[in-house]
Write a protein that holds these residues in place. Structure first.
Motif, PDB file in Angstrom:
ATOM      1  N   SER A 120       1.183  -1.262  -0.047  1.00  0.00           N
ATOM      2  CA  SER A 120      -0.037  -0.008  -0.155  1.00  0.00           C
ATOM      3  C   SER A 120       0.860   1.296   0.065  1.00  0.00           C
ATOM      4  O   SER A 120       0.276   2.398  -0.589  1.00  0.00           O
ATOM      5  CB  SER A 120      -1.032  -0.230   1.508  1.00  0.00           C
ATOM      6  OG  SER A 120      -1.697  -1.358   1.283  1.00  0.00           O
ATOM      7  N   GLU A 123       2.133   1.898  -3.627  1.00  0.00           N
ATOM      8  CA  GLU A 123       1.015   2.145  -4.343  1.00  0.00           C
ATOM      9  C   GLU A 123       1.336   3.685  -3.861  1.00  0.00           C
ATOM     10  O   GLU A 123       0.721   4.844  -4.701  1.00  0.00           O
ATOM     11  CB  GLU A 123      -0.556   1.343  -4.248  1.00  0.00           C
ATOM     12  CG  GLU A 123      -1.225   2.202  -4.747  1.00  0.00           C
ATOM     13  CD  GLU A 123      -2.584   1.121  -4.857  1.00  0.00           C
ATOM     14  OE1 GLU A 123      -3.731   1.778  -4.708  1.00  0.00           O
ATOM     15  OE2 GLU A 123      -2.654  -0.354  -4.905  1.00  0.00           O
ATOM     16  N   GLU A 126       4.009   5.876  -5.485  1.00  0.00           N
ATOM     17  CA  GLU A 126       3.886   5.954  -7.082  1.00  0.00           C
ATOM     18  C   GLU A 126       2.202   7.300  -7.056  1.00  0.00           C
ATOM     19  O   GLU A 126       3.335   7.565  -8.038  1.00  0.00           O
ATOM     20  CB  GLU A 126       3.515   4.422  -7.448  1.00  0.00           C
ATOM     21  CG  GLU A 126       4.654   3.857  -7.502  1.00  0.00           C
ATOM     22  CD  GLU A 126       4.556   2.209  -7.795  1.00  0.00           C
ATOM     23  OE1 GLU A 126       3.726   1.312  -7.840  1.00  0.00           O
ATOM     24  OE2 GLU A 126       5.178   1.343  -7.478  1.00  0.00           O
ATOM     25  N   ASP A 127       1.735   6.473  -6.345  1.00  0.00           N
ATOM     26  CA  ASP A 127       0.481   7.739  -6.858  1.00  0.00           C
ATOM     27  C   ASP A 127       1.180   8.981  -6.972  1.00  0.00           C
ATOM     28  O   ASP A 127       0.622  10.458  -7.670  1.00  0.00           O
ATOM     29  CB  ASP A 127      -0.650   7.502  -6.473  1.00  0.00           C
ATOM     30  CG  ASP A 127      -1.722   8.126  -6.027  1.00  0.00           C
ATOM     31  OD1 ASP A 127      -1.519   8.824  -7.584  1.00  0.00           O
ATOM     32  OD2 ASP A 127      -2.533   9.035  -5.309  1.00  0.00           O
TER      33      ASP A 127
END
Length: 188
Positions: A120, A123, A126-127
């Motif tokens: 998580s 992610e 990366e976001d």
């Protein structure tokens, strides 16, 4: 504001920052002992012999036995190979040493809690990219505290539901098809 002041005061007692006890250890002998206990407990929990785990990790049995005893080379690659061979959480294994306890690795072996947290975070990173640098530690701490409080409440709800459901049953129940982890969990 008091939280930020405490954080600026210095690293003498990091547990003061969150108001909870954090028991990290930096003694590597403690780390290998905790990790060794975790490796052995997970292997046994899976019902595997050292020879089977060694085969799955593509290691000589003696090398594996040294690794499990905390006397062999402990590398990221070996911990990942062990996690794959035993279907456990590799990141929880890595935390056994710093926590000074095998329990985190044993308790997360099935749920993969630490691995899910890392995935998580990856992610989110990366976001959001460089924006992560703008997050303030008190907000991060509060966010994690809310998350873990919510997860604890869900555990309590599941335990209450299963207890009530089992109390109302008569006759034989195929316990093999039920997850009884919640009912046998130790209370903190």
């Amino acid at each position: 504001m008091q939280l930020l002041r405490r954080a600026r005061d210095g690293p003498a007692d990091r547990s003061r920052i969150t108001g909870t006890a954090m028991s990290f250890t930096t003694d590597m002998s403690d780390s290998s002992e905790s990790l060794s206990r975790a490796l052995r407990a997970i292997r046994r929990k899976r019902g595997l012999k050292t020879s089977e785990v060694a085969r799955r990790m593509n290691m000589a049995q003696r090398s594996y036995e040294l690794f499990e005893a905390g006397r062999g080379r402990i590398t990221f690659e070996r911990l990942m190979a062990f996690a794959e061979a035993t279907d456990c959480d590799p990141f929880a294994l890595m935390l056994a040493g710093p926590f000074g306890s095998a329990d985190i690795a044993i308790h997360c072996a099935d749920t993969k809690l630490a691995m899910i947290m890392v995935m998580s975070l990856q992610e989110f990173s990366e976001d959001r990219g460089a924006d992560l640098g703008f997050l303030e530690p008190p907000n991060i701490i509060a966010g994690f505290q809310r998350l873990f409080k919510d997860l604890g409440a869900r555990l309590d709800d599941n335990e209450a539901f299963l207890s009530k459901w089992l109390d109302g049953r008569t006759g034989l129940i195929d316990l093999g098809s039920l997850s009884m982890r919640g009912l046998h969990r130790k209370k903190a």
